[in-house]
Motif scaffolding. Structure first.
Motif, short mmCIF file in Angstrom:
data_model
loop_
_atom_site.label_atom_id
_atom_site.label_comp_id
_atom_site.label_asym_id
_atom_site.label_seq_id
_atom_site.Cartn_x
_atom_site.Cartn_y
_atom_site.Cartn_z
N ARG A 1 49.14 48.56 47.05
CA ARG A 1 49.41 49.98 46.27
C ARG A 1 48.87 49.92 44.84
NH1 ARG A 1 54.33 51.51 45.49
NH2 ARG A 1 55.53 49.64 46.30
N GLY A 2 48.69 48.63 44.50
CA GLY A 2 48.40 48.80 42.99
C GLY A 2 46.75 48.24 42.61
N ARG A 3 46.51 46.99 43.09
CA ARG A 3 45.30 46.34 42.76
C ARG A 3 44.23 47.18 43.17
NH1 ARG A 3 41.33 42.79 44.37
NH2 ARG A 3 40.69 41.22 43.01
N PRO A 4 44.16 47.59 44.56
CA PRO A 4 43.13 48.28 44.97
C PRO A 4 42.57 49.62 44.07
CG PRO A 4 44.40 47.90 46.98
CD PRO A 4 45.16 47.57 45.68
N GLY A 5 43.53 50.17 43.68
CA GLY A 5 43.13 51.31 42.78
C GLY A 5 42.71 51.25 41.40
N ILE A 6 43.12 50.09 40.92
CA ILE A 6 42.54 49.54 39.57
C ILE A 6 41.23 49.07 39.93
CG2 ILE A 6 42.84 47.80 37.92
CD1 ILE A 6 45.71 48.11 37.81
N VAL A 7 40.72 48.45 40.86
CA VAL A 7 39.70 47.68 41.06
C VAL A 7 38.51 48.68 41.22
CG1 VAL A 7 38.15 46.12 42.62
CG2 VAL A 7 40.49 45.34 41.93
N ALA A 8 38.97 49.89 42.04
CA ALA A 8 38.05 50.80 42.46
C ALA A 8 37.80 51.71 41.20
CB ALA A 8 38.65 51.93 43.73
N LYS A 9 38.71 52.11 40.44
CA LYS A 9 38.48 52.79 39.39
C LYS A 9 37.62 52.00 38.35
CE LYS A 9 40.91 55.14 35.37
NZ LYS A 9 42.25 55.43 34.84
N ALA A 10 37.89 50.72 38.08
CA ALA A 10 36.95 49.78 37.37
C ALA A 10 35.60 49.54 37.90
CB ALA A 10 37.53 48.44 37.09
N GLY A 11 35.10 49.90 39.10
CA GLY A 11 34.00 49.85 39.78
C GLY A 11 33.36 51.13 39.51
N ASP A 12 34.24 52.29 39.69
CA ASP A 12 33.57 53.51 39.34
C ASP A 12 32.99 53.54 37.97
OD1 ASP A 12 33.97 54.27 41.92
OD2 ASP A 12 35.82 55.33 41.40
N SER A 13 33.74 53.05 37.18
CA SER A 13 33.42 53.29 35.65
C SER A 13 32.08 52.43 35.30
CB SER A 13 34.52 52.55 34.92
OG SER A 13 34.02 52.39 33.28
#
Length: 330
Positions: free
Chosen positions: A214-226
């Motif tokens: 519930r935590g890491r995927p969201g951070i990684v995805a957001k960083a990837g989008d950026s």
């Protein structure tokens, strides 16, 4: 040859044949220069005139500062003695003297420093002070639970990749009391890349599972989008614990996470990432674990290093006895 000349020959040996770093050579140069100044006050002009008494006198002088320099701690004085011993050993090997008068001079013993450990209640308060309402909070809770559960060094924890931990969690996904398989096992890579296997408790496994799901995927995805918006080719890191930019969490950031948790928990003691490692070892020994087992879990090369924690538990026993036994004090 003068004392300065034969000492310069030793320093040249360290630089050329031993290949010591510039910083180490500078330390040896300072220590031997201080030694020569002391010998000059004793009117010693050549290596063959130096006795064991001169070496012990120098050690006492640098420890007290009576040689004109600043007084050294036991640890610093012991380091200085290493340089002096090396000097005399070199002179003997080069046939400049007939005996090594420094060989049997023992270094001063530093006082035993007890590790700082939190109580179980303090650890619980620290861990529960971390909110898990956000991805960053899930990461912070997982990190602190992992440190306390495994006794890992902070460098070992932030150096882990997802693959290092996901299999272990999968072996015991629920971490429930009814699971007869016991805690999962995790590989840690300590000093010198030495590998060791440590158990992962149910609380830490649950916290890591929540972070990974519930935590890491969201951070990684957001960083990837950026990254894509900035037209970069950066890919998500394999690190288990990542920062808000998707990169590996640094030791400094882990320190900040712990400090913030300690502040929110209202702890009035100094806390560092190593505090959880100390607490891990102390609580195991208090619970009856054998010191050899704790040695393996901590990755200590010598049990002597681990035995310092037995002093902590002995002190605790003395405090409990003194406050509890009706005839402990008059």
């Amino acid at each position: 040859m003068s004392l300065q000349q034969v000492t310069d020959a030793y320093l040249d040996h360290l630089a050329v044949e031993r290949g010591l770093s510039a910083n180490t050579l500078a330390a040896y140069r300072r220590d031997t220069a201080r030694y020569l100044r002391y010998l000059d006050t004793q009117r010693v002009l050549e290596p063959e005139s130096i006795t064991t008494h001169h070496v012990t006198g120098f050690l006492q002088a640098v420890s007290s500062g009576t040689d004109g320099g600043s007084a050294l701690s036991a640890r610093s004085a012991a380091r200085t003695l290493v340089a002096v011993r090396g000097l005399h050993r070199f002179w003997l090997l080069e046939d400049l003297v007939t005996a090594d008068v420094a060989a049997d001079v023992a270094p001063p013993q530093p006082g035993q420093r007890l590790p700082k450990a939190l109580s179980i209640d303090q650890v619980t308060a620290l861990l529960e002070a971390v909110s898990t309402d956000t991805p960053a909070g899930l990461r912070d809770r997982a990190l602190l639970e992992f440190l306390y559960s495994t006794g890992a060094r902070i460098s070992e924890a932030v150096g882990l990749d997802v693959d290092d931990i996901s299999t272990a969690i999968g072996e015991n996904p629920q971490g429930t009391d009814g699971d007869q398989r016991g805690p999962a096992l995790v590989r840690l890579f300590g000093k010198g890349s030495k590998e060791r296997i440590v158990p992962l408790g149910s609380y830490a496994a649950a916290a890591l599972d929540a972070w990974l799901v519930r935590g890491r995927p969201g951070i990684v995805a957001k960083a990837g989008d950026s990254s894509r918006r900035k037209s970069t080719t950066r890919t998500a890191t394999a690190a288990l614990f990542v920062n808000q930019r998707g990169g590996r969490l640094s030791r400094q950031s882990a320190w900040t996470i712990l400090q913030n948790a300690a502040e929110r928990a209202g702890l009035d003691v100094e806390v560092s990432p190593h505090t959880l490692r100390h607490s891990f070892a102390t609580h195991l020994l208090q619970g009856g674990a054998d010191v050899r087992v704790v040695q393996e879990l901590l990755g200590h090369a010598s049990v002597t290093t681990t035995q310092v924690y037995t002093l902590v538990t002995a002190e605790t026993l003395r405090e409990i006895y003194a406050s509890s036994h009706p005839r402990a004090r008059g």
